[in-house]
Scaffold this active site. Sequence first.
Site, PDB file in Angstrom:
ATOM      1  CD  GLU A 179       3.328  -4.267   1.316  1.00 46.51           C
ATOM      2  OE1 GLU A 179       3.996  -3.415   0.702  1.00 46.51           O
ATOM      3  OE2 GLU A 179       3.003  -4.141   2.503  1.00 46.51           O
ATOM      4  CG  ASP A 209       8.689   0.443   5.775  1.00 45.83           C
ATOM      5  OD1 ASP A 209       9.371   0.624   6.811  1.00 45.83           O
ATOM      6  OD2 ASP A 209       7.535  -0.044   5.793  1.00 45.83           O
ATOM      7  CG  ASP A 277       4.314   1.604   9.881  1.00 50.29           C
ATOM      8  OD1 ASP A 277       3.297   1.627  10.580  1.00 50.29           O
ATOM      9  OD2 ASP A 277       4.516   0.687   9.037  1.00 50.29           O
ATOM     10  CE  LYS A 302       1.107   0.327   7.823  1.00 49.99           C
ATOM     11  NZ  LYS A 302       2.173  -0.480   8.464  1.00 49.99           N
ATOM     12  CB  SER A 332       1.761  -6.952   3.993  1.00 46.58           C
ATOM     13  OG  SER A 332       1.530  -7.353   5.319  1.00 46.58           O
ATOM     14  CE  LYS A 353       5.183   1.983   2.832  1.00 46.04           C
ATOM     15  NZ  LYS A 353       5.240   1.126   4.017  1.00 46.04           N
TER      16      LYS A 353
HETATM   17  C1  2PG Z   1       4.464  -1.502   6.544  1.00 44.95           C
HETATM   18  C2  2PG Z   1       3.305  -2.337   6.065  1.00 44.95           C
HETATM   19  C3  2PG Z   1       2.710  -1.962   4.760  1.00 44.95           C
HETATM   20  P1  2PG Z   1       2.522  -4.549   7.141  1.00 44.95           P
HETATM   21  O1  2PG Z   1       5.297  -1.978   7.325  1.00 44.95           O
HETATM   22  O2  2PG Z   1       4.518  -0.319   6.227  1.00 44.95           O
HETATM   23  O3  2PG Z   1       3.610  -1.899   3.720  1.00 44.95           O
HETATM   24  O4  2PG Z   1       3.517  -3.705   6.199  1.00 44.95           O
HETATM   25  O5  2PG Z   1       1.145  -4.298   6.646  1.00 44.95           O
HETATM   26  O6  2PG Z   1       2.969  -5.977   7.011  1.00 44.95           O
HETATM   27  O7  2PG Z   1       2.711  -4.020   8.529  1.00 44.95           O
HETATM   28 MG    MG Z   2       6.126   0.370   7.550  1.00 51.10          MG
END
Ligand code: 2PG
Ligand code: MG
Length: 386
Positions: A179, A209, A277, A302, A332, A353
Site C-alpha cells: 500500500e 487497522d 472491515d 469496499k 492492498s 481510506k
Molecule cells: C484492509 C485492506 C485495505 P486488504 O484490511 O483494510 O487496507 O487490506 O485490501 O489486503 O484486505
Molecule cells: Mg481492514
Amino acid sequence: MIKDINLFYFYNSRGEPSIKTEILTENGIFSAMCGTGKSRGKWEKKTFNVKNSIENFLKIKKQFLGISEKDWKYFDSLLEKQKNIGAELTTPLSISCLRAATKNQIYNLFEKKSFNFPYPLSNVLGGGAHGGSTSIQEFLIIPSKAKSFPEAVSLVINVWKSVQKEFKKKGFIAGRNDEGAWLTRENELKTLDMLSKITEDFGCDIGLDFAATQFYKHGFYYYPFLGKKFNSEQQFDFVLNLIKTYKLKYVEDPFHENAFSSFSDLRKRVGICISGDDLYCTQPDRIKLGVAKSSTSGIIIKPDQAGTISKTLEAINIAKENNMDIIVSHRSGETCDYFISDFSLAVDAKFIKCGVGGGERIVKLNRLIELWYKLERPKMVKINYL
Ligand code: 2PG
Ligand code: MG
C-alpha cells in the site's frame, strides 16, 4: 443503451491478474478497474481465476446488451445472479455501468447541492499480512485539523515523508509495502512511540487497522515482535491501553471476524470510531448482526467485497440508518481507477481510506483535490470525535 462490452486482461499494483471493463453506449466508452485484497474477510464476494471469469462472461454477454445504462440496478441484479463470475469482474462491470448512467459523474449520483469531503485516513506504516514486523496491519494518519481537502492531503504526505526520514535515521525501515506504507522493523509500541512524535508535530491523529483475524489462532492473538500472545481479555486490555496512551481516534478490526461482542464492549468504553472491515465484508446481512449488538460506530466499505454497486449501496443504507460512519476504502492490490474517490463524495463518507505512496494511491487523493476546486461550496465533513 449498452451497445457492447469489452474486457481486457490487465494487472494490478501487485502484479496480479485484473480486469479492465469497457461499456459502450451512444455517449461514449465507460471503463473501470478495481482492487483486490490480501487480508481478505471470510464473507467477501469470492474472486475467481480472471481468465475463467472472462470466458464465463463472454458466454452470457448477450444478456447485458441492449439494456439502458439508466437501469444500472437491473444490470447489477443480472450480475448478482451469475455463479461463475468473481468479484474481480462483477465490480468493474457494475462501476462501468454506473459511470455510463452518470456520464462519468459518480460523485453526482444523488444530485446533491453541496459536497462534504471525507478526511483521508492514510496508511503510512505497515505490518501484518502486508509485510513488516508488527502484527498490526496499518498505522493510519488522520489530518483532523485540516480545513480543506488539499490541506489534508498535504499533511498526510508530509507525515509519510517524515516517517521515512525519521525511521530511516534509526534503521527502522525495511522498505515499502503493497500500500506504499513504510515497513517497520520495530514492534508495535516502539513504532507507535516514534510515530506519535511525528504526528504531534503536524497536528495529526493516529488510527490503527489491526486486521486481527490474520494473527488470531486457536483463541490467541499473536505479537511475535513484542514476544506476547494475548487471550481475548488481554487483547481487549491491550487495545484499550493503546487507545488511551496514543490518543487513537480510529480503530479497525481490533478483534477477530466473529467477535461481535468484544467490538460492542470496546465501543461502550471509548468515544472514538470503532470500525468493522472483516467483521462485515460490506455484506448487508453481516451489518444487521453488528447493528443488533451495537458492535461498531463505523464501517469499512469496499465495493469489491459486495461485488456490485447496488449491493454496496444497500450495505451503506443499513449502516447510515444506524448512524454508522462510512469509510470508503481501497484494497492492498490496487489500480489507477479513482472510483472510490467519486463514490466517497456521493455517499457522504467520513473517511477515504487509501495510502499515500504510489501512483495507484495518490491518484485517488488527487481526484478529490481536483473535485475540491471544481465543485461549488465544498466543505470538510463533520466528525464529532475529531
Ligand atoms: C484492509 C485492506 C485495505 P486488504 O484490511 O483494510 O487496507 O487490506 O485490501 O489486503 O484486505
Ligand atoms: Mg481492514
